[in-house]
Motif scaffolding. Structure first.
Motif, PDB file in Angstrom:
ATOM      1  N   ARG A   1       0.827  -1.210   0.000  1.00  0.00           N
ATOM      2  CA  ARG A   1       0.000   0.000   0.000  1.00  0.00           C
ATOM      3  C   ARG A   1       0.859   1.256   0.000  1.00  0.00           C
ATOM      4  O   ARG A   1       0.533   2.246  -0.652  1.00  0.00           O
ATOM      5  CB  ARG A   1      -0.943   0.006   1.200  1.00  0.00           C
ATOM      6  CG  ARG A   1      -2.126  -0.917   1.025  1.00  0.00           C
ATOM      7  CD  ARG A   1      -3.079  -0.808   2.183  1.00  0.00           C
ATOM      8  NE  ARG A   1      -4.317  -1.482   1.860  1.00  0.00           N
ATOM      9  CZ  ARG A   1      -5.467  -1.232   2.461  1.00  0.00           C
ATOM     10  NH1 ARG A   1      -5.526  -0.360   3.444  1.00  0.00           N
ATOM     11  NH2 ARG A   1      -6.562  -1.879   2.111  1.00  0.00           N
ATOM     12  N   THR A   2       1.949   1.218   0.736  1.00  0.00           N
ATOM     13  CA  THR A   2       2.849   2.373   0.767  1.00  0.00           C
ATOM     14  C   THR A   2       3.383   2.676  -0.623  1.00  0.00           C
ATOM     15  O   THR A   2       3.471   3.841  -1.017  1.00  0.00           O
ATOM     16  CB  THR A   2       4.007   2.136   1.760  1.00  0.00           C
ATOM     17  OG1 THR A   2       3.449   1.961   3.070  1.00  0.00           O
ATOM     18  CG2 THR A   2       4.979   3.295   1.778  1.00  0.00           C
ATOM     19  N   LYS A   3       3.706   1.627  -1.385  1.00  0.00           N
ATOM     20  CA  LYS A   3       4.201   1.853  -2.751  1.00  0.00           C
ATOM     21  C   LYS A   3       3.158   2.550  -3.612  1.00  0.00           C
ATOM     22  O   LYS A   3       3.486   3.458  -4.378  1.00  0.00           O
ATOM     23  CB  LYS A   3       4.625   0.527  -3.376  1.00  0.00           C
ATOM     24  CG  LYS A   3       5.904  -0.019  -2.803  1.00  0.00           C
ATOM     25  CD  LYS A   3       6.264  -1.325  -3.482  1.00  0.00           C
ATOM     26  CE  LYS A   3       7.603  -1.832  -3.007  1.00  0.00           C
ATOM     27  NZ  LYS A   3       8.027  -3.019  -3.763  1.00  0.00           N
ATOM     28  N   VAL A   4       1.908   2.140  -3.496  1.00  0.00           N
ATOM     29  CA  VAL A   4       0.832   2.794  -4.253  1.00  0.00           C
ATOM     30  C   VAL A   4       0.718   4.252  -3.824  1.00  0.00           C
ATOM     31  O   VAL A   4       0.646   5.154  -4.669  1.00  0.00           O
ATOM     32  CB  VAL A   4      -0.520   2.060  -4.058  1.00  0.00           C
ATOM     33  CG1 VAL A   4      -1.656   2.843  -4.717  1.00  0.00           C
ATOM     34  CG2 VAL A   4      -0.458   0.641  -4.607  1.00  0.00           C
ATOM     35  N   LEU A   5       0.724   4.490  -2.536  1.00  0.00           N
ATOM     36  CA  LEU A   5       0.617   5.856  -2.022  1.00  0.00           C
ATOM     37  C   LEU A   5       1.800   6.712  -2.461  1.00  0.00           C
ATOM     38  O   LEU A   5       1.633   7.902  -2.779  1.00  0.00           O
ATOM     39  CB  LEU A   5       0.487   5.843  -0.500  1.00  0.00           C
ATOM     40  CG  LEU A   5      -0.772   5.152   0.055  1.00  0.00           C
ATOM     41  CD1 LEU A   5      -0.690   5.052   1.577  1.00  0.00           C
ATOM     42  CD2 LEU A   5      -2.040   5.841  -0.398  1.00  0.00           C
ATOM     43  N   GLN A   6       3.002   6.123  -2.518  1.00  0.00           N
ATOM     44  CA  GLN A   6       4.182   6.869  -2.965  1.00  0.00           C
ATOM     45  C   GLN A   6       4.036   7.315  -4.420  1.00  0.00           C
ATOM     46  O   GLN A   6       4.393   8.444  -4.766  1.00  0.00           O
ATOM     47  CB  GLN A   6       5.441   6.024  -2.798  1.00  0.00           C
ATOM     48  CG  GLN A   6       5.893   5.887  -1.366  1.00  0.00           C
ATOM     49  CD  GLN A   6       7.040   4.905  -1.198  1.00  0.00           C
ATOM     50  OE1 GLN A   6       7.141   3.903  -1.922  1.00  0.00           O
ATOM     51  NE2 GLN A   6       7.894   5.171  -0.235  1.00  0.00           N
ATOM     52  N   VAL A   7       3.527   6.426  -5.249  1.00  0.00           N
ATOM     53  CA  VAL A   7       3.332   6.775  -6.656  1.00  0.00           C
ATOM     54  C   VAL A   7       2.333   7.919  -6.772  1.00  0.00           C
ATOM     55  O   VAL A   7       2.557   8.880  -7.517  1.00  0.00           O
ATOM     56  CB  VAL A   7       2.889   5.549  -7.485  1.00  0.00           C
ATOM     57  CG1 VAL A   7       2.458   5.960  -8.888  1.00  0.00           C
ATOM     58  CG2 VAL A   7       4.011   4.528  -7.563  1.00  0.00           C
ATOM     59  N   LEU A   8       1.234   7.834  -6.031  1.00  0.00           N
ATOM     60  CA  LEU A   8       0.234   8.909  -6.078  1.00  0.00           C
ATOM     61  C   LEU A   8       0.794  10.224  -5.542  1.00  0.00           C
ATOM     62  O   LEU A   8       0.482  11.294  -6.083  1.00  0.00           O
ATOM     63  CB  LEU A   8      -1.012   8.504  -5.294  1.00  0.00           C
ATOM     64  CG  LEU A   8      -1.861   7.416  -5.942  1.00  0.00           C
ATOM     65  CD1 LEU A   8      -2.947   6.955  -4.990  1.00  0.00           C
ATOM     66  CD2 LEU A   8      -2.449   7.901  -7.252  1.00  0.00           C
ATOM     67  N   ALA A   9       1.611  10.160  -4.508  1.00  0.00           N
ATOM     68  CA  ALA A   9       2.225  11.375  -3.965  1.00  0.00           C
ATOM     69  C   ALA A   9       3.169  12.002  -4.990  1.00  0.00           C
ATOM     70  O   ALA A   9       3.254  13.228  -5.101  1.00  0.00           O
ATOM     71  CB  ALA A   9       2.964  11.066  -2.667  1.00  0.00           C
ATOM     72  N   ARG A  10       3.852  11.149  -5.744  1.00  0.00           N
ATOM     73  CA  ARG A  10       4.807  11.634  -6.752  1.00  0.00           C
ATOM     74  C   ARG A  10       4.101  12.161  -7.998  1.00  0.00           C
ATOM     75  O   ARG A  10       4.456  13.219  -8.520  1.00  0.00           O
ATOM     76  CB  ARG A  10       5.770  10.505  -7.132  1.00  0.00           C
ATOM     77  CG  ARG A  10       6.811  10.890  -8.173  1.00  0.00           C
ATOM     78  CD  ARG A  10       7.869   9.810  -8.360  1.00  0.00           C
ATOM     79  NE  ARG A  10       7.360   8.471  -8.491  1.00  0.00           N
ATOM     80  CZ  ARG A  10       6.984   7.893  -9.638  1.00  0.00           C
ATOM     81  NH1 ARG A  10       7.044   8.575 -10.761  1.00  0.00           N
ATOM     82  NH2 ARG A  10       6.568   6.648  -9.662  1.00  0.00           N
ATOM     83  N   LEU A  11       3.085  11.435  -8.471  1.00  0.00           N
ATOM     84  CA  LEU A  11       2.428  11.796  -9.730  1.00  0.00           C
ATOM     85  C   LEU A  11       1.247  12.733  -9.571  1.00  0.00           C
ATOM     86  O   LEU A  11       0.871  13.423 -10.505  1.00  0.00           O
ATOM     87  CB  LEU A  11       1.911  10.528 -10.439  1.00  0.00           C
ATOM     88  CG  LEU A  11       2.916   9.491 -10.890  1.00  0.00           C
ATOM     89  CD1 LEU A  11       2.191   8.322 -11.523  1.00  0.00           C
ATOM     90  CD2 LEU A  11       3.926  10.100 -11.842  1.00  0.00           C
ATOM     91  N   GLY A  12       0.625  12.705  -8.391  1.00  0.00           N
ATOM     92  CA  GLY A  12      -0.660  13.372  -8.244  1.00  0.00           C
ATOM     93  C   GLY A  12      -1.742  12.427  -8.734  1.00  0.00           C
ATOM     94  O   GLY A  12      -1.487  11.236  -8.935  1.00  0.00           O
ATOM     95  N   PRO A  13      -2.962  12.919  -8.938  1.00  0.00           N
ATOM     96  CA  PRO A  13      -4.029  12.040  -9.400  1.00  0.00           C
ATOM     97  C   PRO A  13      -3.591  11.265 -10.654  1.00  0.00           C
ATOM     98  O   PRO A  13      -2.994  11.835 -11.564  1.00  0.00           O
ATOM     99  CB  PRO A  13      -5.173  13.007  -9.722  1.00  0.00           C
ATOM    100  CG  PRO A  13      -4.914  14.186  -8.823  1.00  0.00           C
ATOM    101  CD  PRO A  13      -3.408  14.296  -8.770  1.00  0.00           C
ATOM    102  N   ALA A  14      -3.875   9.961 -10.645  1.00  0.00           N
ATOM    103  CA  ALA A  14      -3.411   9.110 -11.745  1.00  0.00           C
ATOM    104  C   ALA A  14      -4.483   8.105 -12.134  1.00  0.00           C
ATOM    105  O   ALA A  14      -5.262   7.653 -11.293  1.00  0.00           O
ATOM    106  CB  ALA A  14      -2.141   8.373 -11.323  1.00  0.00           C
ATOM    107  N   LYS A  15      -4.506   7.777 -13.410  1.00  0.00           N
ATOM    108  CA  LYS A  15      -5.408   6.735 -13.886  1.00  0.00           C
ATOM    109  C   LYS A  15      -4.940   5.399 -13.319  1.00  0.00           C
ATOM    110  O   LYS A  15      -3.745   5.181 -13.123  1.00  0.00           O
ATOM    111  CB  LYS A  15      -5.403   6.689 -15.411  1.00  0.00           C
ATOM    112  CG  LYS A  15      -5.961   7.948 -16.041  1.00  0.00           C
ATOM    113  CD  LYS A  15      -5.875   7.899 -17.547  1.00  0.00           C
ATOM    114  CE  LYS A  15      -6.395   9.203 -18.140  1.00  0.00           C
ATOM    115  NZ  LYS A  15      -6.250   9.224 -19.602  1.00  0.00           N
TER     116      LYS A  15
END
Length: 139
Positions: A38-52
């Motif tokens: 879950r942390t990995k998913v959250l890290q990607v969202l924090a880096r990219l912002g809203p994402a498909k």
């Protein structure tokens, strides 16, 4: 013993150790309420912002079905919010929530803490050597 056989044994030792470290990190992070996955998913969202969701799956090297299940569970827990894409209502956009931001911070702190406790057993020269070795064997 041949060099190739020895390399295979060391490689297996590495894989076993990496799995044990990963498990320790995941368990420690789970105590703070968020798994490593879950942390990995959250890290990607924090880096990219809203994402498909498709973009998330690609970034994480996951199958689309797997990311859908993960995101649905994270949405139920209030960590992310899903909405329809403005251009294509069938496409889901995932956004990090405030709760997700807090969970990310807690997960990263817990991950850092356990990794420091594991790798502080090495002195500075050993850490540098391990870092160099990992750079060489990385596929």
């Amino acid at each position: 013993m041949t060099k190739s056989r020895r390399a295979s044994e060391v490689g297996l030792h590495f894989l076993t150790t990496a799995a044990q470290v990963r498990k320790a990190v995941d368990e420690h992070m789970a105590l703070e309420g968020v798994s490593l996955a879950r942390t990995k998913v959250l890290q990607v969202l924090a880096r990219l912002g809203p994402a498909k969701q498709t973009q998330l799956a690609e970034e994480l090297g996951m199958a689309a079905r797997s990311i859908t299940q993960a995101v649905e569970a994270m949405e139920r827990d209030g960590l992310v919010r899903r909405s329809s894409d403005a251009d294509d209502r069938r496409v889901k956009v995932v956004t990090l929530t405030e709760e997700g931001g807090r969970a990310l911070a807690a997960g990263e702190a817990a991950g850092d803490e356990i990794l420091r406790s594991i790798f502080q057993r090495l002195d500075a020269d050993q850490l540098a050597a391990l870092d160099e070795i990992l750079a060489v064997v990385r596929p």
